[in-house]
Design an enzyme around this catalytic site. Structure first.
Site, PDB file in Angstrom:
ATOM      1  N   PHE A  67       0.863  -1.188   0.000  1.00 36.70           N
ATOM      2  CA  PHE A  67       0.000   0.000   0.000  1.00 36.70           C
ATOM      3  C   PHE A  67       0.893   1.229   0.000  1.00 36.70           C
ATOM      4  CE2 PHE A  67      -2.367   3.573   1.543  1.00 36.70           C
ATOM      5  CZ  PHE A  67      -3.519   3.486   0.787  1.00 36.70           C
ATOM      6  N   ASP A 116       9.393   3.039   2.090  1.00 33.29           N
ATOM      7  CA  ASP A 116       8.167   3.777   2.387  1.00 33.29           C
ATOM      8  C   ASP A 116       7.873   3.609   3.875  1.00 33.29           C
ATOM      9  OD1 ASP A 116       5.652   4.770   2.815  1.00 33.29           O
ATOM     10  OD2 ASP A 116       4.746   3.889   1.020  1.00 33.29           O
ATOM     11  N   LYS A 174       2.114  10.827   7.292  1.00 37.59           N
ATOM     12  CA  LYS A 174       1.260  10.577   8.458  1.00 37.59           C
ATOM     13  C   LYS A 174       1.709  11.354   9.707  1.00 37.59           C
ATOM     14  CE  LYS A 174      -1.313   6.719   6.801  1.00 37.59           C
ATOM     15  NZ  LYS A 174      -0.825   5.775   5.806  1.00 37.59           N
TER      16      LYS A 174
HETATM   17  C1  LIG Z   1      -0.971   5.857   4.293  1.00 33.16           C
HETATM   18  C2  LIG Z   1       0.157   5.406   3.468  1.00 33.16           C
HETATM   19  C3  LIG Z   1       0.493   6.055   2.264  1.00 33.16           C
HETATM   20  C4  LIG Z   1      -0.340   7.155   1.670  1.00 33.16           C
HETATM   21  O1  LIG Z   1      -0.477   8.255   2.501  1.00 33.16           O
HETATM   22  P1  LIG Z   1      -1.646   9.333   2.228  1.00 33.16           P
HETATM   23  O2  LIG Z   1      -1.306  10.459   3.147  1.00 33.16           O
HETATM   24  O3  LIG Z   1      -2.945   8.667   2.577  1.00 33.16           O
HETATM   25  O4  LIG Z   1      -1.577   9.699   0.793  1.00 33.16           O
HETATM   26  C5  LIG Z   1       1.644   5.647   1.603  1.00 33.16           C
HETATM   27  N1  LIG Z   1       2.378   4.634   2.067  1.00 33.16           N
HETATM   28  C6  LIG Z   1       2.080   3.966   3.199  1.00 33.16           C
HETATM   29  C7  LIG Z   1       2.953   2.867   3.670  1.00 33.16           C
HETATM   30  C8  LIG Z   1       0.952   4.322   3.927  1.00 33.16           C
HETATM   31  O5  LIG Z   1       0.621   3.647   5.030  1.00 33.16           O
END
Ligand SMILES: *Cc1c(COP(=O)(O)O)cnc(C)c1O
Length: 423
Positions: free
Chosen positions: A160, A245, A274
């Site tokens: 994700f 990420d 986040k």
């Molecule tokens: C939440 C998330 C994203 C995307 O972040 P948004 O602020 O919702 O665009 C990308 N990578 C990971 C691992 C995430 O948990």
């Protein structure tokens, strides 16, 4: 007369919220007037304090999702609010057409915290990922010498990384992806946790490997201990960037600033988001060394809001809190409590439980009900968590939660599992 018209008539001028509406009225309004891109639990939150939120009826809930880790420091955190308030009264947005006095201190503190040289600031996590992809491709052409338009990026299955058209192009989740083509080419997906498959997908066109050190949305999947070290080695051997990420896994969630630290691996770039915005505003960033980020020149990438002074003031405070505050220690200490208690549940209505720091994915026996049903029942007992993929429940309470609060949450979890088993 529809609900909005009623609302318009009932609301005195200047009313900040819609406090006059009951829970069912709020839900009906959202069902009717908001796109159905989510299916929230029937709780309408009006306030938050620490690990707790209060709904419009005055009912308290322990927030054990914490905005998918965006609220790592808890709701209404006084230190973060003070920083935001101070900056709100000075200047909030300048655009990058000019300098602002918050950006420099923030990016240098953030880069120093993770041992890198530079930061490219954006807003949402998806934008940080898009930044990583663009930088990797440009690095691939200009530094590695990949033939034009042939760059590939290797990603993992069940990833994700966000919701943009390019990012969903390499998602393996049909729900996230179907109906949004044509898809952006240039991605190769291999099973998560399988370093040999990853190596087989790497060739002279590969600019980067993009991976979550722990897969959050997939259900808090912690890969084998040697997975990231092997990827690091494959990337080194093939001159490929390793991009971690850490949007959800980073900034304290696993008891460390980066989840990568658990394996000693240093990626070429970190993507943060986040919690970087302290739960106040969206703040994200790609953090890397000069040899990587310097491929981007003026006009080639950016954002109206990226690097704004409010983000800088909050972001600097987040960095200071993480380096000086008790958050990492709390996540480590309570992470051990969480792990011990989840272990006791395995075999008793829980098929498997994975956790790292204050982050858990709990596979509930599907015979007991769906994850959604479990979340619903937990909400009725005052605990907010979120299901993911069938019968898996994910837990990520604020790092400010106390041991008593965590135990209280797990007691409720045990109760609900017991109730579902007995029915
Ligand atoms: C939440 C998330 C994203 C995307 O972040 P948004 O602020 O919702 O665009 C990308 N990578 C990971 C691992 C995430 O948990």
């Amino acid at each position: 007369m529809n609900m909005t018209q009623q609302l318009g008539q009932q609301k005195p001028a200047g009313d900040p919220g819609g406090q006059a509406l009951s829970t069912p009225e709020h839900i009906a309004l959202v069902e009717k007037r908001s796109a159905h891109n989510y299916s929230p639990l029937p709780v309408v939150i009006a306030e938050g304090h620490g690990a707790w939120v209060v709904d419009v009826e005055g009912t308290k809930y322990l927030d054990c999702l914490a905005g998918y880790s965006a609220m790592n420091f808890g709701h209404h955190n006084p230190e973060l609010l003070a920083a935001a308030h101070r900056q709100l009264d000075r200047v909030t947005l300048t655009s990058r057409a000019f300098h602002n006095d918050q950006l420099g201190p923030w990016v240098s503190a953030l880069a120093d915290m993770v041992g890198k040289q530079k930061v490219l600031p954006m807003n949402t996590g998806a934008e940080a990922v898009e930044t990583g992809i663009k930088v990797a491709r440009k690095w691939g052409y200009e530094i590695k010498g990949i033939p034009e338009n042939e760059a590939t990026i290797v990603v993992a299955g069940n990833n994700f990384h966000g919701r943009t058209t390019t990012i969903v192009s390499f998602s393996s989740d049909p729900e996230a992806r179907t109906g949004f083509g044509p898809y952006t080419p240039g991605f190769r997906s291999v099973p998560y946790g399988d370093a040999a498959a990853l190596e087989a997908a790497v060739d002279h066109t590969t600019a980067a490997v993009l991976v979550e050190p722990v897969q959050g949305e997939a259900g808090v999947i912690v890969p084998p201990k040697d997975y990231l070290p092997k990827i690091r080695e494959i990337c080194d051997r093939n001159r490929v960037l390793l991009i971690a990420d850490e949007v959800q896994s980073g900034l304290g969630r696993t008891g460390t600033i980066r989840a990568c630290e658990h394996t000693g691996v240093v990626p070429d770039a970190y993507l943060f988001g986040k919690a970087l915005g302290g739960g106040i505003l969206p703040v994200s960033a790609m953090v890397a060394d000069e040899n990587v980020l310097d491929v981007i020149q003026p006009g080639q990438h950016g954002s109206t809001f990226g690097g704004n002074p409010l983000a800088g003031a909050v972001g600097s405070t987040v960095v200071r809190m993480l380096t000086e505050g008790p958050y990492l220690e709390n996540a480590r200490h309570l992470g051990a409590v969480l792990r011990r208690r989840l272990k006791e549940l395995v075999g008793n209505g829980v098929i498997a439980a994975r956790s790292i720091g204050l982050w858990a994915g709990i596979d509930v026996d599907p015979a007991l009900g769906t994850g959604r049903e479990l979340c619903q029942k937990l909400a009725e007992r005052g605990v907010l968590v979120k299901d993911t993929h069938g019968s898996t429940v994910r837990m990520s309470p604020p790092l400010t939660i106390s041991e008593d609060e965590l135990n209280w949450c797990l007691d409720r979890f045990e109760e609900v599992i017991g109730e579902l088993r007995d029915r």
